[in-house]
Design an enzyme around this catalytic site. Structure first.
Site, short mmCIF file in Angstrom:
data_model
loop_
_atom_site.label_atom_id
_atom_site.label_comp_id
_atom_site.label_asym_id
_atom_site.label_seq_id
_atom_site.Cartn_x
_atom_site.Cartn_y
_atom_site.Cartn_z
CD GLU A 42 59.18 72.33 49.31
OE1 GLU A 42 58.45 71.25 48.86
OE2 GLU A 42 60.29 72.39 49.80
CG HIS A 79 63.66 68.41 42.42
ND1 HIS A 79 65.21 69.60 43.05
CD2 HIS A 79 63.97 68.65 44.01
CE1 HIS A 79 64.45 70.25 43.72
NE2 HIS A 79 63.98 69.73 44.19
NE ARG A 110 59.70 69.12 43.43
CZ ARG A 110 60.54 68.21 44.66
NH1 ARG A 110 59.81 66.94 44.07
NH2 ARG A 110 59.62 69.23 45.83
CG HIS A 115 63.92 64.21 43.68
ND1 HIS A 115 64.25 64.37 44.33
CD2 HIS A 115 62.37 65.33 44.91
CE1 HIS A 115 64.11 64.62 45.57
NE2 HIS A 115 63.05 64.80 45.25
NE ARG A 138 57.36 63.87 45.39
CZ ARG A 138 57.85 64.80 45.97
NH1 ARG A 138 57.84 64.73 47.56
NH2 ARG A 138 59.01 64.92 45.26
C1 SIN Z 1 62.95 69.65 47.98
O1 SIN Z 1 63.73 69.73 48.98
O2 SIN Z 1 62.78 70.27 46.92
C2 SIN Z 1 62.75 68.02 48.03
C3 SIN Z 1 61.49 67.93 48.21
C4 SIN Z 1 60.45 67.69 47.68
O3 SIN Z 1 61.00 66.07 46.98
O4 SIN Z 1 59.32 66.98 48.12
#
Ligand code: SIN
Length: 539
Positions: free
Chosen positions: A115, A244, A290, A351, A386
């Site tokens: 991620e 998000h 993000r 988010h 975060r």
């Molecule tokens: C996501 O799956 O993008 C959300 C996961 C997160 O907010 O850590």
């Protein structure tokens, strides 16, 4: 009648349930949850839990990534502690029955996802339904535990606190604020019940419902943050609201997230002409943190006037997409979008709250016998932004630490404190005949926050938002004291409190850092005093 319990847990997501299962070895636990036990934000988490399980990863790398994402505001001791404890807590979940995707035959040979902001593959996941797998596992264990009572359709109204004065002769030497339970609305009967507890845990999740567009379900109304603040606990860093970058944009889709893991598997962001724009913003492109990706999309939308951008994963094998993201594939198909063939229309949406009730390394707040864990809390892990998938991790680690500290505190209390608790007094209040006030204010707050306290801020807009929210709050308070309380009114009151706290925190931060971006102060300001924004009610 006062209902007595050793441990009162408010909220039934990963934080509340993990904690409950642990403290239940030592006493009676009551979990109150405002809907059904499984209706939580945890159950909707798609991505996963970040933790070091790969031989080419290391604690140091995970620590560095978390600190980089937090943009100078993380507490380094907290980051190190959480990262190092993470794998143990995930193994514990596996022992409790959780099944994560695996690559080998070993018990912990997890298939690891990627991620944004992570320099290695380290996301432990269960397809794109990781939160549901964890929630289901914990619920099963909780339901089989003889020391745990779950009360659904119960919503906390207020924490019950008192000040204790310790006297030495005629001099008061200490004055501590102590929590000894909560007033709780039983939605099945309409009665307010009084709970006495040895230790109380706030695990009520986030507050993103304060924004018009959010990935969160309707329950995310900041109840824990608002109650803790009213009870005299410090709240911290509430200006850091994580947007998000990729929520599904469709007129009929409410709050549906397109997991960051989709970008982790190679999806790219394009505009309506098919142009890949992230390269113009950052060398990390779609896998930047993000805050950077959400701001880039916001800027593209403002520049072009388009209603959404698009997330494109069509270049990947269609069988792989369906297997890796079964939930996202099926949901998008319901709206006529075949993600193996069509780019997905997406927009940023609120988010995750990086701020919350301030806690120490054991999840303790500055009100005695009151703990906060999970999104409700601000532990110092996330700093100004975060890192993806660090939140379920934080909840697991802090549920464990809070359990240890709670047991110590619980044993120390013994029978030393006896309190006379007043019952909720509803003399003179009547049933409301103006439900429209609630829905109107609810809508106004969410629009106001989206328009004036969103991804890009200015002092002028924040000041305007503060004036408006203070008027709305006055109206809500009048209503609150005049009519019988309902769960809608409780949530609205909490939402308005959190909105005001976010605005006040944002006004205090005279810089741009992480998720807080103010066009009047584009640079960072490292003066020590500006590092954390702490708000505390004075009595
Ligand atoms: C996501 O799956 O993008 C959300 C996961 C997160 O907010 O850590």
């Amino acid at each position: 009648m006062i209902k007595k319990t050793d441990f009162l847990v408010i909220g039934s997501g990963i934080a509340g349930l993990s904690y409950a299962l642990k403290v239940a070895q030592f006493g009676k636990v009551t979990i109150i949850t405002k809907k059904q036990i499984q209706k939580t934000n945890t159950a909707l988490a798609q991505g996963g839990v970040a933790a070091v399980f790969s031989s080419i990863d290391s604690f140091d790398l995970h620590i560095q990534d978390t600190l980089a994402s937090g943009d100078g505001l993380c507490n380094q001791d907290v980051v190190s502690m959480v990262v190092k404890d993470g794998p143990k807590r995930i193994k514990e979940l596996v022992k409790q029955g959780a099944r994560f995707n695996k690559e080998g035959n070993g018990e912990y040979d997890f298939s690891l996802g990627q991620e944004g902001g992570h320099s290695a593959k380290r996301i432990v996941y269960a397809h794109d339904l990781t939160g549901k797998e964890i929630e289901d596992t914990l619920v099963k264990n909780v339901e089989n535990h003889e020391n745990i009572t779950v009360l659904e359709d119960h919503i906390a109204v207020n924490l019950i606190t008192f000040f204790s004065s310790i006297r030495s002769g005629l001099v008061v030497t200490q004055n501590e604020n102590i929590c000894c339970g909560a007033y709780v609305l039983n939605n099945k009967t309409g009665e307010i019940e009084t709970f006495y507890s040895g230790v109380t845990l706030l695990a009520t999740g986030g507050a993103s419902k304060v924004y018009l567009y959010t990935s969160n379900p309707d329950i995310a109304t900041g109840d824990g943050i608002a109650m803790a603040y009213r009870a005299g606990a410090s709240v911290a860093n509430l200006e850091f609201v994580q947007f998000h970058p990729t929520c599904l944009y469709h007129p009929e889709a409410k709050n549906f997230l397109i997991s960051e893991a989709v970008r982790g598997e190679g999806a790219i962001l394009i505009d309506s002409n098919g142009h890949r724009f992230m390269e113009e913003y950052t060398p990390d492109k779609e896998l930047a943190c993000r805050d950077v990706v959400a701001r880039a999309i916001d800027s593209e939308l403002k520049k072009t006037g388009a209603e959404s951008v698009f997330l494109d994963i069509t270049h990947k094998d269609s069988e792989f997409i369906k297997k890796r993201f079964p939930n996202i594939y099926a949901k998008c198909l319901e709206y006529g979008i075949d993600i193996t063939k069509d780019p997905i229309p997406v927009v940023p949406a609120a988010h995750y709250m990086c701020g919350g009730v301030a806690t120490d390394l054991n999840g303790k707040t500055d009100v005695q016998r009151l703990y906060a864990v999970g999104e409700t809390a601000c532990t110092g892990l996330h700093g100004a932004n975060r890192l993806a998938s660090n939140s379920l991790l934080e909840a697991l680690v802090y549920a464990h630490r809070s359990y240890k500290a709670s047991i110590e505190e619980f044993n120390a209390i013994g029978n030393k404190i006896t309190v006379t608790m007043d019952h909720w007094d509803e003399t003179g209040v009547i049933d409301s005949d103006e439900a429209i006030v609630v829905s109107h204010n609810w809508d106004e707050i969410r629009r106001l926050m989206w328009n004036y306290v969103g991804i890009v801020r200015s002092d002028k807009r924040l000041q305007r938002a503060l004036r408006r929210i203070q008027n709305i709050k006055e109206e809500i308070n009048e209503y609150y004291w005049g009519f019988k309380v309902t769960s809608d009114l409780i949530e609205l009151r909490n939402l308005s409190t959190v909105a005001e706290l976010i605005i006040k925190s944002a006004l205090l931060r005279k810089e741009s850092r992480g998720l807080h971006y103010n066009i009047g102060y584009l640079e960072k300001n490292d003066q020590e005093m500006l590092k954390h924004t702490i708000l505390k009610k004075s009595f």
